[in-house]
Scaffold this motif. Structure first.
Motif, PDB file in Angstrom:
ATOM      1  N   GLU A  39       0.830  -1.208   0.000  1.00  0.00           N
ATOM      2  CA  GLU A  39       0.000   0.000   0.000  1.00  0.00           C
ATOM      3  C   GLU A  39       0.867   1.262   0.000  1.00  0.00           C
ATOM      4  O   GLU A  39       0.494   2.279  -0.572  1.00  0.00           O
ATOM      5  CB  GLU A  39      -0.963  -0.001   1.187  1.00  0.00           C
ATOM      6  CG  GLU A  39      -1.970  -1.129   1.061  1.00  0.00           C
ATOM      7  CD  GLU A  39      -3.126  -1.047   2.047  1.00  0.00           C
ATOM      8  OE1 GLU A  39      -3.218  -0.058   2.796  1.00  0.00           O
ATOM      9  OE2 GLU A  39      -3.939  -1.984   2.073  1.00  0.00           O
TER      10      GLU A  39
ATOM     11  N   GLU B 112      -7.519  -2.334  -1.642  1.00  0.00           N
ATOM     12  CA  GLU B 112      -7.481  -1.542  -0.422  1.00  0.00           C
ATOM     13  C   GLU B 112      -8.813  -0.816  -0.209  1.00  0.00           C
ATOM     14  O   GLU B 112      -9.380  -0.843   0.883  1.00  0.00           O
ATOM     15  CB  GLU B 112      -6.334  -0.543  -0.567  1.00  0.00           C
ATOM     16  CG  GLU B 112      -6.115   0.374   0.588  1.00  0.00           C
ATOM     17  CD  GLU B 112      -5.414   1.640   0.103  1.00  0.00           C
ATOM     18  OE1 GLU B 112      -4.378   1.526  -0.585  1.00  0.00           O
ATOM     19  OE2 GLU B 112      -5.938   2.730   0.392  1.00  0.00           O
TER      20      GLU B 112
ATOM     21  N   GLU C  21     -11.463  -3.309   0.637  1.00  0.00           N
ATOM     22  CA  GLU C  21     -11.332  -3.819   1.996  1.00  0.00           C
ATOM     23  C   GLU C  21     -12.059  -2.892   2.970  1.00  0.00           C
ATOM     24  O   GLU C  21     -12.848  -3.329   3.793  1.00  0.00           O
ATOM     25  CB  GLU C  21      -9.849  -3.878   2.336  1.00  0.00           C
ATOM     26  CG  GLU C  21      -9.503  -4.817   3.455  1.00  0.00           C
ATOM     27  CD  GLU C  21      -8.000  -4.819   3.654  1.00  0.00           C
ATOM     28  OE1 GLU C  21      -7.316  -5.471   2.864  1.00  0.00           O
ATOM     29  OE2 GLU C  21      -7.530  -4.144   4.584  1.00  0.00           O
TER      30      GLU C  21
ATOM     31  N   ALA D 144      -6.131   6.006   5.120  1.00  0.00           N
ATOM     32  CA  ALA D 144      -5.722   5.058   4.079  1.00  0.00           C
ATOM     33  C   ALA D 144      -4.821   5.731   3.057  1.00  0.00           C
ATOM     34  O   ALA D 144      -4.054   5.079   2.369  1.00  0.00           O
ATOM     35  CB  ALA D 144      -6.948   4.475   3.372  1.00  0.00           C
TER      36      ALA D 144
ATOM     37  N   ASP E 148      -5.907  -2.247  11.663  1.00  0.00           N
ATOM     38  CA  ASP E 148      -6.605  -1.628  10.543  1.00  0.00           C
ATOM     39  C   ASP E 148      -7.737  -0.713  11.033  1.00  0.00           C
ATOM     40  O   ASP E 148      -8.685  -1.170  11.660  1.00  0.00           O
ATOM     41  CB  ASP E 148      -7.169  -2.737   9.643  1.00  0.00           C
ATOM     42  CG  ASP E 148      -7.873  -2.174   8.416  1.00  0.00           C
ATOM     43  OD1 ASP E 148      -8.054  -0.947   8.355  1.00  0.00           O
ATOM     44  OD2 ASP E 148      -8.216  -2.958   7.538  1.00  0.00           O
TER      45      ASP E 148
END
Lengths: 448, 448
Positions: free
Chosen positions: A217, A256, A259, A342, A418
């Motif tokens: 990422e 990503e 998710e 993120a 997360d």
């Protein structure tokens, strides 16, 4: 490809049934592997396997790479280790590693045993990196040249490497005498250079190289920030190991985002590619049972206020609106925080600044909603005190939900968990319980 | 860049205050535009403007391109049309068009007037395409060569075009005598070709060209499916117009995923880039007031069952768990459908097949949850009939919510409305109301 995949699939199925290999190959000529893989979604797995065996090896390997993960799993189960090894040898190193990693351990071992010496070494090297690190997604096929060589030599190196590279590369990487990466030359510049120019004189020193251990990422963030079509990957000593191209990164970005999305929805991310009912149930049931358990707790909390509810039954009418609004507000502020986290690394000071803005915004929305619900309760039930209770707890719940919604993701992020876990049924349900508690406590206090 | 953007910003601020232009330029040497743009997020807009005026024109233009949209808006407001026009002339055509499109109409007109003839023509041409079409995101800078020319001529064309192109291009496009696109040559292959080889003999005929009118999300799907680093853009006659590179597409993919995410969260997508409290309130309040209105409707529905609630107050305890579970289930199945629709075009038959799987999965989860809640109600409240009511309505609500969750996005998709609208407060609240209605109707029927 102009026909729909399911239509094309039934054409293929007919040709397969007729066993006319020549007609089949003629039909497939000019079709791309990605399209064939898409059509394969609509074929029974046995037929896909039959088709793969009829195709030229290189093309068959390319189709396997493009299959959806669940189709591929089924197809690979039906191929022998020898057949898989033959396909793997035709693949780029990063695809080969991905596919071997998907096999069961025993079969993977057999496939690796069957590979040629050099391919085996490469594969074992790649498989040593974590799946979601730069090393785990890089391809080993790069063209590199020493900085003291000429442009003509670089072109010679391209010629030598050509048989094993796809043509999708944009840079020749430049290394020093100890194979350390020191620069890169875009192909367009190499084309225009005089044959005897030294590589050093035409290279860019900034390569945006990433270490093999970097999380995928973070690699995606770097490539996106600087608009890079590919980045070189190096080890701790700065030795050139491989490269990552932007199409691998596109998958990372999509995954990503999906998710986070799936967390918010309370499904597993795999579900977006998942078909089987059993898997669906396995992925969803834990969330739902958690939600159910939370719901039972809400019921217990409500039951503790049974007397108050019995005395003023109208209190019960407003329970759903209080819980729903708390949930809506919490999701809004946590979602904004999660997406921010993120894409950027946020400092504690920045987080506090954001929290103040969130609370600032929620004072406005909270007061508006409270006034509206106060007016509703007052005008409808004709009970001003009930209005105060409903309006007051609405404001409290909105402020509380905003604060939690903004803080929890940041706290999780800091604890290296997360942040997207701050959404989903568990958190929503806790919010419900808190909301009911605030509402009925206020009611008991003001209405008795 | 190793320092944090806010630290770098304060260094820049000090240098700006000292008015020492040489020291500032020295400090900035080797820093990339993307990093400077990031630091600018932590500077007052006046200082960013001051900084931009001190930088070399080309670099300054590059920083403007990399600024976040809200920063850029503020910065452009503080620059004169002349200054903006100078920067725009340094930009690639696609960036130039994006930036002029962001200006207020009057100022945009003034800027366009000030551009050189050729730049003006290009810009007006690009601005004619819808913002989210292939034409709207393409760049006009391409190298093209006629199919009957030689490799040496293609290299000559690259040399001619070089001053106005960035070096990030991977293909030379091939056109026929009427400028229609007929093929392309990867740069690596051009490097290896003999100077007198004809372009036709080394070109690929498959170019994956997209029409200028194609939606950018469809372009993204094609590039992702075939792993393309760039695609050519053509008009209805097949004339080559420009190209789209994958870094533009990365933005499209992220935006698309964030749009769905923000819908689910009930925030505006812009919020992920938005700072001001007023904007936050403006984006969220409509959702929240809708949710509030729905909550009031829930209350009205509950009040219609006042007598039943008063008789069996325990009925009220289970309202939150029924509404919460309906919401959870609906979000799970709609989220899966929405993501599927975002990445594939689904036929009606395929949709029905998916619906059956969703319902299949929800029969299993529904029965499990119903049995659990039945046992809870029975053992806790010691009322088996209440258990039947709660368990029965739990199953009904779960099945209903799954069906709605899977069907509504598909119906919206078919009606060419964004399927992601099937989530968010409006739908969640309707679900609440339906759930309460089912639950209390069943209760009235079974408990009286």
């Amino acid at each position: 490809m102009d026909v729909a995949p399911e239509v094309y699939a039934s054409q293929l199925a007919q040709l397969l049934k007729s066993k006319d290999r020549a007609a089949l190959l003629h039909e497939i000529e000019g079709v791309e592997a990605a399209d064939l893989a898409l059509a394969a979604r609509h074929l029974p797995h046995e037929e896909t396997v039959e088709l793969l065996k009829l195709l030229p090896e290189e093309f068959s390997a390319d189709v396997i790479v493009h299959l959806e993960e669940d189709d591929r799993e089924e197809v690979l189960e039906r191929l022998t280790p020898r057949e898989i090894a033959d396909a793997v040898e035709e693949m780029a190193s990063d695809d080969a590693a991905d596919i071997v990693a998907e096999l069961e351990e025993e079969k993977a071992g057999e496939v690796v045993e069957l590979l040629e010496e050099e391919d085996r070494k490469e594969l074992v090297h790649l498989l040593a990196y974590p799946e979601d690190s730069a090393g785990g997604i890089m391809a080993l096929e790069v063209v590199s040249v020493r900085e003291d060589r000429t442009a003509a030599r670089a072109i010679e190196k391209i010629r030598e490497a050509f048989h094993e590279m796809s043509e999708d590369f944009y840079y020749v990487y430049v290394v020093d005498g100890s194979a350390r990466l020191v620069g890169m030359v875009p192909l367009a510049r190499l084309i225009l250079a005089a044959p005897d120019q030294t590589i050093r004189s035409i290279m860019d020193e900034e390569t945006h190289a990433v270490p093999a251990t970097m999380d995928q990422e973070d690699v995606a963030q770097i490539m996106e920030k600087y608009d890079l079509p590919s980045v070189p990957v190096v080890n701790e000593e700065g030795l050139l190991l491989g490269r990552i191209t932007v199409d691998d990164i596109v998958d990372v970005i999509r995954e990503e985002a999906e998710e986070d999305y799936s967390r918010l929805a309370g499904t597993g991310e795999e579900e977006f590619r998942e078909e089987s009912i059993t898997r669906k149930v396995a992925l969803r049931l834990p969330w739902l049972v958690t939600g159910l358990f939370g719901g039972v707790l809400s019921a217990v909390v409500l039951s503790r206020f049974e007397k108050n509810l019995q005395r003023v039954i109208a209190l019960a009418f407003f329970v759903p609106v209080i819980t729903a609004m708390g949930g809506n507000v919490a999701i809004q502020s946590s979602a904004v925080m999660i997406r921010k986290l993120a894409t950027e690394d946020i400092s504690a000071r920045e987080a506090i600044r954001r929290l103040f803005r969130e609370v600032g915004a929620s004072i406005v929305t909270g007061v508006t909603c409270s006034v509206l619900i106060f007016l509703t309760a007052w005008l409808w039930v004709h009970d001003r005190r009930l209005g105060y209770v409903v309006g007051g707890s609405m404001l409290t719940v909105i402020l509380m939900a905003t604060t939690l919604g903004a803080c929890v993701p940041f706290a999780l992020f800091r604890a290296r968990i997360d942040p997207a876990l701050a959404t989903g049924p568990f958190v929503t349900t806790s919010n419900d319980i808190l909301g009911i508690l605030v509402y009925l406590t206020l009611a008991r206090w003001m209405l008795s």
